[in-house]
Design a protein around this motif. Structure first.
Motif, PDB file in Angstrom:
ATOM      1  N   LEU A 183      39.806  10.485  16.638  1.00  0.00           N
ATOM      2  CA  LEU A 183      40.464  10.813  15.394  1.00  0.00           C
ATOM      3  C   LEU A 183      40.422   9.646  14.523  1.00  0.00           C
ATOM      4  O   LEU A 183      40.585   9.498  13.143  1.00  0.00           O
ATOM      5  N   ASP A 184      40.274   8.349  14.945  1.00  0.00           N
ATOM      6  CA  ASP A 184      40.450   7.120  14.102  1.00  0.00           C
ATOM      7  C   ASP A 184      39.011   6.996  13.477  1.00  0.00           C
ATOM      8  O   ASP A 184      39.247   6.415  12.300  1.00  0.00           O
ATOM      9  N   GLU A 185      38.060   7.373  14.070  1.00  0.00           N
ATOM     10  CA  GLU A 185      36.794   7.296  13.372  1.00  0.00           C
ATOM     11  C   GLU A 185      36.476   8.369  12.353  1.00  0.00           C
ATOM     12  O   GLU A 185      35.644   8.203  11.566  1.00  0.00           O
ATOM     13  N   PHE A 186      37.002   9.515  12.687  1.00  0.00           N
ATOM     14  CA  PHE A 186      36.673  10.771  11.848  1.00  0.00           C
ATOM     15  C   PHE A 186      36.820  10.621  10.510  1.00  0.00           C
ATOM     16  O   PHE A 186      36.112  11.157   9.656  1.00  0.00           O
ATOM     17  N   PRO A 187      37.790  10.246   9.840  1.00  0.00           N
ATOM     18  CA  PRO A 187      38.163  10.232   8.406  1.00  0.00           C
ATOM     19  C   PRO A 187      36.951   9.776   7.613  1.00  0.00           C
ATOM     20  O   PRO A 187      36.409  10.081   6.516  1.00  0.00           O
ATOM     21  N   ALA A 188      36.386   8.402   7.944  1.00  0.00           N
ATOM     22  CA  ALA A 188      35.355   7.840   7.613  1.00  0.00           C
ATOM     23  C   ALA A 188      34.100   8.840   7.440  1.00  0.00           C
ATOM     24  O   ALA A 188      33.332   8.650   6.764  1.00  0.00           O
ATOM     25  N   ARG A 189      33.677   9.559   8.862  1.00  0.00           N
ATOM     26  CA  ARG A 189      32.598  10.385   8.910  1.00  0.00           C
ATOM     27  C   ARG A 189      32.809  11.533   7.805  1.00  0.00           C
ATOM     28  O   ARG A 189      31.940  11.945   7.049  1.00  0.00           O
ATOM     29  N   VAL A 190      34.021  12.070   7.611  1.00  0.00           N
ATOM     30  CA  VAL A 190      34.005  13.154   6.543  1.00  0.00           C
ATOM     31  C   VAL A 190      33.807  12.635   5.203  1.00  0.00           C
ATOM     32  O   VAL A 190      33.232  13.214   4.328  1.00  0.00           O
ATOM     33  N   ASP A 191      34.361  11.351   4.871  1.00  0.00           N
ATOM     34  CA  ASP A 191      33.949  10.776   3.929  1.00  0.00           C
ATOM     35  C   ASP A 191      32.613  10.758   3.546  1.00  0.00           C
ATOM     36  O   ASP A 191      32.055  10.893   2.230  1.00  0.00           O
ATOM     37  N   GLU A 192      31.712  10.533   4.593  1.00  0.00           N
ATOM     38  CA  GLU A 192      30.278  10.431   4.286  1.00  0.00           C
ATOM     39  C   GLU A 192      29.831  11.577   4.030  1.00  0.00           C
ATOM     40  O   GLU A 192      28.745  11.720   3.236  1.00  0.00           O
ATOM     41  N   TYR A 193      30.416  12.885   4.819  1.00  0.00           N
ATOM     42  CA  TYR A 193      29.670  13.806   4.199  1.00  0.00           C
ATOM     43  C   TYR A 193      30.038  14.374   2.807  1.00  0.00           C
ATOM     44  O   TYR A 193      29.062  14.685   1.862  1.00  0.00           O
ATOM     45  N   GLU A 194      31.289  13.968   2.288  1.00  0.00           N
ATOM     46  CA  GLU A 194      31.646  14.043   0.846  1.00  0.00           C
ATOM     47  C   GLU A 194      30.755  13.355  -0.094  1.00  0.00           C
ATOM     48  O   GLU A 194      30.336  13.897  -1.046  1.00  0.00           O
ATOM     49  N   GLN A 195      30.414  12.219   0.376  1.00  0.00           N
ATOM     50  CA  GLN A 195      29.609  11.072  -0.620  1.00  0.00           C
ATOM     51  C   GLN A 195      28.118  11.911  -0.677  1.00  0.00           C
ATOM     52  O   GLN A 195      27.485  11.767  -1.978  1.00  0.00           O
ATOM     53  N   LEU A 196      27.634  12.536   0.363  1.00  0.00           N
ATOM     54  CA  LEU A 196      26.356  12.957   0.351  1.00  0.00           C
ATOM     55  C   LEU A 196      26.184  14.452  -0.610  1.00  0.00           C
ATOM     56  O   LEU A 196      25.186  14.658  -1.102  1.00  0.00           O
TER      57      LEU A 196
END
Length: 373
Positions: A183-196
């Protein structure tokens, strides 16, 4: 694709072609019979039934407890959520109370399942349209959720997760720490999807204005879940008719404005963030105590008709159960959200290009195990 035949409409040759049932972008054994004027879709017909296993009929010849593993295998991408809906119905029929800890853990695992399902949807939807990197990224995060499933359920995909009255066992040692780490790492991962994707001009060209449907028309076609909320309709069973304890948690229901493929993408992205917030609240307030309430070894609900509706990752998943007072259901009828939603495909693809059919099928997030049952 195989050419079927040619016909003439308004002095123009209309070509009939099969997309599927082996086409990889139909997300299962779906056959779509397209009528094409050049590359423009004139008409489309969905032909289903290639994965029919007769689960509803099988249920009439099994006990309520023996039915449970079959529902793991309807929507095999959201097995946890599928079994959850059926058991809520059985518990309602029997008047069985699930302990608070059991209710909380169930909600947590259903929301983890929602995230995992949306990750698989985004991975396959993106690669269908041509975005390879997102496919790899999504599977990276989904793998961590499947590890949590394996730790608690002993399985990764068809998770025989829950039992009548709660769960079969409590959380294993280290589970909460692993969940917090994800849960701590997931927000940054979703941001990566959106950046792409979110502002990518190719992604926008393939999704903006594609498969547009208004909220009123989406309701008329029976759409639920992200396809309905992408059209701006604020309807989520977790809010509209709370069940299993969802009323105790705070979260938002993401809505779209234009009802196109892009809005349905944004709705699911934000749903993953909201599911994370629900899981955080569960872990913060997770009570002690047992995870399973008192339930008879042989389940014999009173005679009557019951309906249990839940918000699966794909929309409203309903179980209509008829009891005659015996240990076996007299009748079980499943309302799968993508079976209902698939009827709108013909309406959504008309007038678009053949390549857009891929994007529109993807945005409905169909699972053929659920469609065919």
């Amino acid at each position: 694709m195989n050419t079927l035949e040619e016909s003439t409409v308004l002095d123009t040759k209309v070509l009939e072609m099969n997309m599927g049932p082996q086409h990889p972008s139909t997300h299962g054994v779906l056959r779509v019979k397209l009528k094409l004027d050049g590359e423009k879709v004139v008409d489309a017909e969905c032909i289903i039934g290639y994965l029919h296993r007769g689960i509803e009929k099988i249920s009439e010849n099994r006990s309520y407890i023996e039915c449970v593993p079959y529902y793991d295998r309807t929507d095999y991408i959201a097995a946890v959520a599928n079994v959850y809906g059926f058991l809520l119905g059985v518990e309602k029929m029997m008047g069985i109370e699930v302990p608070e800890r059991g209710r909380y853990i169930r909600i947590m695992m259903v929301e983890f399942n929602r995230i995992a399902s949306h990750l698989l949807w985004l991975a396959t939807h993106a690669i269908d349209i041509g975005a390879m990197t997102v496919f790899l990224y999504c599977f990276r995060e989904r793998e961590e959720i499947l590890k949590l499933f394996e730790a608690l359920f002993g399985a990764r995909l068809t998770t025989h997760a829950f039992r009548v009255g709660g769960l079969w066992k409590d959380l294993p040692p280290g589970f909460e720490q692993a969940a917090h780490k994800f849960l701590d790492e997931f927000p940054a991962r979703v941001d990566e999807y959106e950046q792409l994707l979110t502002h990518n001009r190719i992604w926008l060209a393939r999704t903006k204005g594609i498969g547009v449907i208004s909220g009123k028309e989406a309701i008329q076609w029976g759409l639920t879940g992200p396809p309905l909320r992408g059209s701006g309709v604020d309807y989520d069973l977790r809010k509209a008719r709370p069940y299993g304890g969802y009323e105790e948690f705070e979260f938002d229901v993401p809505l779209g404005e234009n009802g196109d493929t892009y809005d349905r993408y944004v709705a699911r992205i934000e749903e993953m963030r909201q599911s994370r917030l629900i899981i955080q609240q569960v872990l913060k307030r997770l009570p002690g105590g047992p995870v399973r309430g008192k339930a008879p070894k042989i389940v014999k609900p009173p005679a009557g008709e019951y309906y249990s509706g839940t918000e699966s990752p794909r929309g409203e998943l309903g179980y209509y159960i008829v009891s005659d007072g015996s240990a076996q259901p007299f009748r079980v009828k499943i309302r799968p959200p993508t079976f209902i939603g698939l009827q709108a495909l013909r309406r959504l693809v008309k007038g678009h290009l053949m390549a857009d059919v891929i994007a529109i099928i993807g945005t409905l997030d169909i699972v053929l195990g659920e469609v065919d049952r």
